[in-house]
Scaffold this active site. Structure first.
Site, PDB file in Angstrom:
ATOM      1  N   LYS A 188     105.564   7.204  32.407  1.00 15.60           N
ATOM      2  CA  LYS A 188     104.692   7.736  33.506  1.00 15.60           C
ATOM      3  C   LYS A 188     103.223   7.680  32.857  1.00 15.60           C
ATOM      4  CE  LYS A 188     107.080  11.014  34.944  1.00 15.60           C
ATOM      5  NZ  LYS A 188     107.464  12.376  35.903  1.00 15.60           N
ATOM      6  N   GLU A 194     109.277  15.873  36.799  1.00 11.72           N
ATOM      7  CA  GLU A 194     108.040  16.303  36.606  1.00 11.72           C
ATOM      8  C   GLU A 194     106.979  15.914  37.405  1.00 11.72           C
ATOM      9  OE1 GLU A 194     106.077  16.600  32.825  1.00 11.72           O
ATOM     10  OE2 GLU A 194     104.296  17.631  33.304  1.00 11.72           O
ATOM     11  N   ARG A 238     118.597   5.922  28.968  1.00 16.42           N
ATOM     12  CA  ARG A 238     117.670   5.757  29.866  1.00 16.42           C
ATOM     13  C   ARG A 238     117.552   4.206  30.271  1.00 16.42           C
ATOM     14  NH1 ARG A 238     113.252   8.738  29.017  1.00 16.42           N
ATOM     15  NH2 ARG A 238     111.861   7.716  30.344  1.00 16.42           N
TER      16      ARG A 238
END
Ligand code: ATP
Ligand code: MG
Length: 562
Positions: free
Chosen positions: A276, A42, A266
């Site tokens: 982020k 994104e 992850r």
């Protein structure tokens, strides 16, 4: 003839679980044996080392199986996304050494997604809900309790169709209604309790401008984007495991190409935050200089710090793919860059905390050129000439007036070798009125010149130096971890990750360096002999070089894992 002793079964063992799935699919000719992955960021921030893991995985699998990998921007939230981020993401992927086969944007599919939404409404599988967000959440109750149906759930589909069109035409304000799938309000999986498919957002999109004021939710965009592109293996992180039934439901219900979603753990790194949102906060609140601050775990930050793309690829490979979340020790990443830079970095001598050393018996006014090796690991790197003189600079902590046992550096009456030069012996020191040493006086043995071929005496210590008659100053930034805690994400009650910011994560010193470096390009990496790896920062000017310490020479990972 060479004999390969390993049986195919044994070779198989070294595959990770995703490779096993893919190889099985190839054997079964699923998707006609094609392998097509994608990296779907994104564009709402800069990429970090966790994304690097995902990039190496997706692009790496495509390479390994002769497949393709797309770069797809998951740009369905116009309020958080920007072109700056799109550009930085492309730069970072390429810097890591990968080139995408196709570049796509979820926004390319807005019309198709809209058409699919209409199709679901027409099939009585979606409805417009006018409840507040809060009531929608309340209605979902809890996994072990039945959900409460929305009062709008059974409204006539013509009404939903009309309202959805009005939503698209901009006739309704943000938050006044949403489109929801009609699936199962009693499902144990909360994501199946009539998930939201579309929301109203009167916001300008960085690519589609004001064409749309309704935007698809992640779940309604992601799987279908994969499907449109013919993705075969849609690899994502574990938190999406609970979204998989919805991913599958949408592909099946819409009867479109059905990629297989595969989840892996992850990457988390110790002493680091990775989301982020948190990285953006560090930038916006000026805790760091920007996204590319060398202390940031962003790809642009570690690039600026002097990490090589190869070292990151090796790191990603070394950690492998796991099915369970864990925290990887930062020292492993440092180990990988050290190993890589050891092979590549040019050597130079630099003094970070200088003290003057005078060689009493070296002739006044004389200098000589000595030969230094640019990289002992790389013959092609060649040699350079460095000037030696009566006065030189050495590192303050390479001298001790009252040394402990086994201190092999310089101390009164003791001998050391000056790298590439001579053996010297400490005779006396000069101090200022505060007792600080200002000069160290030595004598040298002219018969001990390095590389002179004569049978040399051996001494236990070798130290580095820079001529006081031929040197330059440089700014050197010594970085430490940005956080003081092993897992800053896991803050104790009443605290946030910001409370764990290391106040001493940056120390700047004025160093003394050799006057002429082999290359002074920004990003050029050097090993400052005996100190660590340093690379030239973009803040350098013609007058002053600025270095970032990439990593010191001390390898704590090797020590721990021996
Ligand atoms: P963040 O939570 O840091 O904001 P994200 O998952 O929202 O990350 P995306 O831009 O959606 O970021 O991620 C793009 C791809 O990178 C996704 O497939 C995501 O699963 C993967 N990814 C993100 N963070 C990590 C990580 N820490 N380790 C491995 N893969 C990751
Ligand atoms: Mg995301």
């Amino acid at each position: 003839m060479s004999i390969n002793n390993s049986s195919p079964a044994e070779e198989k063992k070294s595959l990770n679980f995703i490779e096993e799935i893919i190889e099985n699919d190839i054997i079964n000719n699923k998707n006609d044996g094609r392998v097509h992955t994608r990296f779907p960021p994104e564009p709402n921030g800069y990429l970090h080392i966790g994304h690097a893991k995902s990039i190496c995985l997706n692009f790496g699998l495509a390479q390994k199986y002769n497949g393709k990998c797309n770069l797809r921007f998951d740009d369905t939230n116009p309020t958080k996304e920007e072109v700056e981020y799109v550009d930085s993401i492309k730069e970072d992927v390429q810097w890591l050494g990968f080139q995408w086969d196709d570049e796509f944007y979820a926004s390319d599919y807005f019309q198709q997604l809209y058409d699919w939404a209409i199709q679901l409404i027409n099939r009585n599988l979606a409805y417009i809900d006018e409840q507040t967000q809060e009531d929608i959440s309340k209605g979902r109750t809890a996994p072990n309790k039945p959900g409460i149906e929305s009062p709008y759930r059974n409204r006539p589909m013509e009404e939903s169709l009309k309202l959805f069109q009005e939503m698209k035409e901009g006739k309704h304000p943000d938050g006044s209604m949403v489109l929801r799938a009609k699936i199962d309000m009693n499902s144990p999986n909360m994501h199946m309790r009539d998930p939201i498919l579309y929301r109203i957002l009167h916001a300008e999109h960085h690519r589609t401008g004001n064409e749309w004021c309704i935007y698809p939710m992640y779940d309604f965009a992601h799987g279908q984007s994969d499907s449109i592109e013919g993705i075969t293996h849609s690899i994502c992180t574990l938190e999406f495991e609970v979204h998989r039934p919805l991913y599958d439901w949408l592909c099946k219900t819409l009867e479109i190409h059905h990629p297989q979603q595969i989840e892996f753990a992850r990457l988390n790194l110790s002493y680091t935050v990775m989301s982020k949102r948190k990285l953006l906060q560090l930038v916006q609140e000026n805790h760091v200089w920007g996204w590319d601050d060398p202390r940031m775990p962003t790809i642009s930050g570690i690039r600026r710090r002097g990490y090589s793309p190869e070292s990151i690829r090796v790191f990603a490979d070394t950690i492998g793919v796991a099915k369970r979340d864990n925290i990887i020790d930062l020292s492993l990443l440092e180990h990988c860059v050290r190993e890589d830079l050891n092979k590549k970095a040019l050597r130079t001598m630099a003094i970070l905390d200088p003290v003057k050393l005078i060689i009493n018996n070296y002739p006044e006014g004389e200098t000589e050129e000595l030969e230094a090796v640019n990289n002992p690991e790389d013959e092609n790197a060649g040699k350079r000439k460095i000037k030696f003189s009566k006065e030189i600079w050495i590192e303050r902590d390479d001298f001790m007036e009252n040394p402990p046992k086994k201190y092999f550096r310089l101390s009164p009456g003791n001998e050391v070798r000056l790298k590439y030069a001579y053996i010297i012996k400490c005779e006396s020191v000069v101090k200022d009125k505060n007792g600080n040493i200002t000069e160290i006086h030595c004598t040298y043995d002219p018969d001990t010149k390095s590389g002179s071929g004569t049978q040399q005496r051996r001494v236990k210590g070798t130290i580095h130096w820079v001529s006081a008659e031929d040197y330059r100053k440089a700014e050197v930034r010594l970085f430490d971890r940005l956080f003081t805690e092993y897992d800053p994400d896991n803050a104790e009650e009443g605290k946030t990750f910001l409370d764990y910011i290391n106040p001493d994560s940056l120390k700047t010193v004025e160093a003394i360096i050799e006057p002429k470096l082999i290359s002074e390009e920004v990003m050029q990496s050097y090993q400052f002999e005996r100190l660590g790896y340093f690379s030239i920062d973009k803040d350098s000017t013609d007058e002053k070089l600025v270095f970032n310490r990439t990593v010191s020479l001390r390898d704590s990972w090797k020590r721990i894992n021996k």
